[in-house]
Design an enzyme around this catalytic site. Structure first.
Site, mmCIF file in Angstrom:
data_model
loop_
_atom_site.group_PDB
_atom_site.id
_atom_site.type_symbol
_atom_site.label_atom_id
_atom_site.label_comp_id
_atom_site.label_asym_id
_atom_site.label_seq_id
_atom_site.Cartn_x
_atom_site.Cartn_y
_atom_site.Cartn_z
ATOM 1 C CB ALA A 71 -0.337 -0.056 -2.850
ATOM 2 C CB ALA A 89 -3.250 0.077 3.221
ATOM 3 C CG ASP A 90 3.204 2.064 2.515
ATOM 4 O OD1 ASP A 90 3.294 2.005 3.656
ATOM 5 O OD2 ASP A 90 3.665 2.729 1.507
ATOM 6 C CD GLN A 91 -1.290 8.370 0.485
ATOM 7 O OE1 GLN A 91 -1.063 8.801 1.784
ATOM 8 N NE2 GLN A 91 -2.463 8.309 0.045
ATOM 9 C CE LYS A 135 2.903 -0.991 5.862
ATOM 10 N NZ LYS A 135 2.246 0.543 5.738
#
Length: 202
Positions: free
Chosen positions: A115, A78-80, A62
């Site tokens: 993250a 960001a990612d989860q 991203k």
């Protein structure tokens, strides 16, 4: 003297209102945009990875994709991911999917892997993962119905069918981990990176 020392606002490659609000609340000037990724395709290209690494792969991509479009700018991605043991969950597609996830998580402890990555000029220059562990209380079917009725469509916007900062707090009996990590952004590590870069007042 301003907190944010870089010449241009921080670009946030996320559609998450929670992440945008966290960064804005820190006093950082932000410009939000979306990476418009096919996340499943990105994951497929990366091959099989553990849930925490999957979050980092997506966060990095991203940030990288948006940084290509924004030369000279710092871009945060960001990612989860949510994992129950080795089983990884995605956002539920509908109310039935949300019910299924809540039943699976009821009475058990799951991991949230958050993250964050920063890219500049199309190159990823920072990446970090943090994990929180959340124990959901045992939920009755009756309570699940009440919760789904009250939360409405919001249950399909987040993995696990909850937003801890809102009605999701009623689902849990114990939480271990950083609050910002649970909301989807390892904020302390990100701010420390920007201080090292000279972008934040130290």
């Amino acid at each position: 003297m301003m907190l944010w020392l870089a010449p241009q606002p921080l670009v946030v490659a996320s559609k998450s209102a929670a992440r945008r609000a966290m960064l804005a609340a820190c006093g950082l000037p932000i410009e939000a945009t979306e990476a418009d990724l096919d996340e499943r395709a990105v994951e497929s290209r990366s091959g099989p990875v553990p849930p925490d690494q999957a979050a980092l792969v997506l966060a990095r991509e991203k940030a990288r994709v948006v940084a290509v479009r924004c030369p000279g700018r710092y871009v945060v991605g960001a990612d989860q991911t949510l994992a129950l043991g080795e089983i990884r969950f995605n956002k539920p597609e509908d109310r039935a999917g949300a019910r299924e996830q809540l039943r699976a998580l009821s009475g058990r402890t799951h991991a949230l892997h958050s993250a964050v990555a920063v890219a500049k000029d199309g190159r990823v220059i920072f990446g970090h993962i943090e994990t929180a562990r959340l124990t959901m209380r045992r939920l009755t079917d009756r309570f699940i119905d009440v919760y789904l009725d009250t939360a409405g469509d919001a249950v399909t916007t987040t993995v696990g069918a909850y937003q801890l900062e809102r009605l999701g707090v009623h689902l849990f009996e114990r939480i271990e981990g950083d609050h910002f990590t649970i909301l989807g952004l390892p904020l302390f590590s990100l701010l420390a990176f920007f201080r090292r870069e000279g972008c934040l007042a130290g």
